[in-house]
Design an enzyme around this catalytic site. Structure first.
Site, PDB file in Angstrom:
ATOM      1  N   ASP A 351       0.835  -1.192   0.000  1.00  0.00           N
ATOM      2  CA  ASP A 351       0.000   0.000   0.000  1.00  0.00           C
ATOM      3  C   ASP A 351       0.878   1.254   0.000  1.00  0.00           C
ATOM      4  OD1 ASP A 351      -2.650   1.404   0.571  1.00  0.00           O
ATOM      5  OD2 ASP A 351      -1.482   2.011   2.325  1.00  0.00           O
ATOM      6  N   GLU A 387       1.645  -0.515  -4.985  1.00  0.00           N
ATOM      7  CA  GLU A 387       0.712   0.553  -5.314  1.00  0.00           C
ATOM      8  C   GLU A 387       1.606   1.778  -5.508  1.00  0.00           C
ATOM      9  OE1 GLU A 387      -3.412   2.505  -3.668  1.00  0.00           O
ATOM     10  OE2 GLU A 387      -1.810   2.132  -2.222  1.00  0.00           O
TER      11      GLU A 387
END
Length: 720
Positions: A351, A387
């Site tokens: 993330d 990401e």
């Protein structure tokens, strides 16, 4: 009775049971004292014993306590200066979670005592709280790492053969009618035969679980009757979140997670974890003191250089872990290795990964974070997916991660959405995304598999909502709506939300098939979000992060069986044909023996596209020829890989178009195997240069079979 204690050892960090007792260690460079606190039960807020740690090696405090067994609950109290303006927030009145705890006994019970300062004091976080937080904070748990893996073997599915299924542990299983009620929403449910059968029948090769590290439910959400459903608010990077356990809170969650992984591996399905190493659930200077903030704030977080009271925030959550510090890098790497070696997971999706690569301020692809992963013999061998952005300046880094990394390709998502909703967009970009985004990855010696292609993910509309809503409908979140279509790149097909209009419903179903066909026929690694294959809706909510209810859970009783069958057939078709899952880039060069390039782009007239054709934003259709002899790869035994030839026609125009097929040298007979304007494609056959009528807003896939050739020749080849 006085507790017998020994000095212990500084490594490994955390609590380690050896069969006779437990070694406890804690990194706290600036601390002046550390106490180990033992508890008899999760409900007991008063420790049964406090043991002072006196041994310290290399900034690590350590002790060995004989007689302690797995299941023992513990926490730490850490002493030192309380000087927020200098970055120090030590407060021994606050019980702290061990950063290396392998299990955590429960959830935080929000109370003012969880804050190191006095809530409501005029000096805010510069004040000092003397209230004990132990009754309100979950306890760390000593665990037994022993587990019978039964010879578990990782599937080790190559990227080019992977199909990823992003799912939430609770959301996937909470309403599954074939899963026993007592285990729904847990790791045991994901490992249940009914869920595994769905994954196998669908054809996915990996399940990417949204955060399962122990996380914090934000206080402001709890007070509104909501939860941090998604879980991007970690407080324990080694502990499987206890909320997904049906096996107890004192170590059962670890065994249950391992059992889930073992069962998925038996079915040939990899387990990828969505991990959040960029920040923790302790927030900014006004946030609670739960673990790292009270253990040694300056040794873990990025603080503002000229006023260390405040935190650098590249994540939008209040704080950022400082991956430039050696102890933080070790912390992250130890966690990754633990999940690989002890929990047997197969990869990670990071993330806001750009945050981890930030040095002083800028994102640096040569940062220590990437260096240490690259040289690590364990971490470097699993799937690593970024990401590739964060919320800081310069944080959008799509296409800029090093070789060995794959990336969520946000440009793919945006381009494919724009194409099918009829937005002004260039065909040239559509071609780039369809061929694996060479403009993003090829120059760095990366392969098409660096691109994780997705149209929907947990964040944003579901596939059904993408074709059903122009605007977000987040009333349940307490948010205003009417953000317009520019953010979501959605199109409701003529009616906002649910409708009885049969024409609108038919068009929506066709658009779903268009989007899925584009995804699974593109080069790269396809990823779908759980429920898209059965028509899941979030009722127009494009940010259901706090909705732990039917808005987020899959409704299996209302599954769209036709959409499921279509998705299954698409995935199987991709698996059967290597031309759609290339390991190498298209070269655009003639293929030996035929004089045909490995790929060609055509206009409706049957002629190849010119340079000028690519830059027209009004153009909504094109055809692509894929040469089955132009794959340029070999199989595991050196055999040359050969497939059939394919001709794919994309028509995003609202009216039908006649497409003339190319000359005989490209193929004499073409069989239609897919037509998204039809629920089930009619098996029409066409001759070379014959005209095919392609309906408005549809994809047609034609196949030229090599009747005298097999898909693999069996001959050895030197081509890599």
């Amino acid at each position: 009775m006085e507790t017998i204690i020994y000095p212990g050892k500084p490594y490994p960090l955390g609590s380690t049971w050896d069969g006779n007792g437990v070694n406890f260690t804690l990194y706290a460079d600036n601390a002046t004292g550390v106490e180990l606190c033992l508890f008899d039960s999760p409900e007991n807020g008063t420790e049964s014993k406090r043991i002072k740690l006196v041994e310290r090696s290399h900034q690590i405090w350590h002790i060995y306590v004989p007689g302690i067994k797995p299941g023992q609950l513990y926490g730490y109290r850490v002493y030192g200066p309380y000087e927020p303006q200098n970055g120090h927030r030590f407060n021994p009145n606050k019980l702290l979670i061990d950063p290396y705890a392998k299990a955590i006994s429960g959830r935080i019970e929000w109370h003012d005592s969880l804050f190191a300062y006095e809530i409501g004091h005029p000096d805010e976080d510069l004040s000092f709280s003397e209230t004990d937080s132990a009754p309100y904070i979950p306890k760390s748990v000593v665990i037994d790492n022993n587990f019978d893996w039964e010879g578990d073997e990782r599937p080790k599915t190559p990227y080019h053969q992977s199909v990823i299924y992003e799912a939430h542990v609770k959301g996937l299983s909470m309403q599954h009618p074939e899963v026993p009620k007592e285990i729904r929403g847990t790791y045991a449910a994901i490992g249940h035969p009914a869920v595994i059968k769905h994954l196998k029948d669908l054809g996915v090769t990996a399940i990417e679980l949204m955060p399962v590290h122990q996380f914090v439910n934000d206080r402001y959400l709890v007070e509104k009757g909501l939860k941090n459903y998604w879980g991007y608010n970690t407080i324990g990077f080694f502990a499987p979140d206890v909320a997904y356990s049906s096996s107890g809170v004192t170590g059962g969650q670890v065994t249950e997670f391992k059992t889930m992984v073992k069962e998925l591996h038996k079915a040939g399905i990899e387990v990828i974890l969505d991990v959040v190493y960029n920040h923790t659930g302790e927030g900014n200077q006004m946030g609670p003191t739960l673990s790292l903030k009270g253990i040694d704030n300056t040794s873990y977080y990025r603080l503002v250089e000229d006023d260390k009271r405040f935190y650098m925030d590249y994540t939008g959550t209040g704080n950022t872990l400082n991956a430039m510090l050696p102890n933080v890098l070790r912390y992250i790497m130890d966690s990754l290795r633990y999940w690989i070696e002890e929990m047997h997971v197969d990869g990670f999706r990071f993330d806001l990964a750009s945050t981890l690569a930030r040095e002083l301020h800028e994102v640096n692809r040569l940062s220590g974070f990437f260096d240490i992963i690259y040289q690590d013999p364990i971490i470097s061998q699993v799937k690593l997916i970024a990401e590739p952005w964060d919320v800081g300046e310069g944080g959008y880094q799509v296409g800029k991660f090093p070789p060995g990394w794959a990336e969520w390709n946000g440009k793919y998502r945006d381009c494919i959405r724009d194409y099918w909703r009829g937005a002004d967009s260039m065909l040239g970009e559509f071609a780039q995304r369809f061929t694996g985004s060479p403009d993003l990855y090829q120059d760095d010696n990366r392969r098409p598999t660096a691109s994780i292609n997705f149209i929907t993910a947990h964040d944003g509309f579901t596939l059904h909502d993408l074709v059903s809503y122009n605007e977000k409908h987040n009333e349940a979140n307490g948010e205003d709506n009417n953000d317009g279509e520019s953010h979501n790149r959605s199109w409701n097909c003529g009616a906002e939300g649910e409708t009885d209009d049969e024409e609108v419903i038919a068009l929506r179903n066709q658009q779903k098939r268009n989007l899925l066909a584009s995804l699974f026929l593109s080069q790269g690694v396809p990823m779908i979000v759980a429920g898209d294959e059965i028509g899941r809706t979030q009722q127009g909510n494009n940010n259901a992060y706090c909705q732990d209810n039917e808005i987020s859970w899959l409704n299996w009783e209302k599954a769209d069986d036709d959409l499921l069958k279509f998705t299954q057939s698409l995935i199987q078709f991709r698996k059967d044909h290597p031309v759609f899952k290339r390991r190498r880039w298209f070269q655009g060069q003639p293929v030996t023996g035929r004089g045909l390039e490995d790929i060609g782009w055509f206009l409706p007239e049957g002629t190849e596209m010119s340079e000028d054709n690519w830059s027209h934003d009004f153009a909504k259709s094109l055809a692509v020829y894929l040469n089955g002899r132009g794959i340029h790869s070999v199989g595991p035994e050196g055999e040359q890989i050969i497939d059939d030839d394919f001709y794919v026609i994309f028509n995003a125009f609202h009216e039908s178009l006649n497409y003339k097929l190319p000359p005989k040298k490209y193929g004499t007979k073409w069989k239609k195997v897919l037509d998204t304007s039809e629920a089930e494609a009619q098996s029409n056959t066409y001759e070379a240069e014959e005209v095919v009528c392609v309906q408005g807003r549809s994809v047609v896939l034609l196949q030229h079979k090599r009747n005298d050739e097999k898909n693999t020749t069996g001959k050895k080849s030197n081509r890599g």
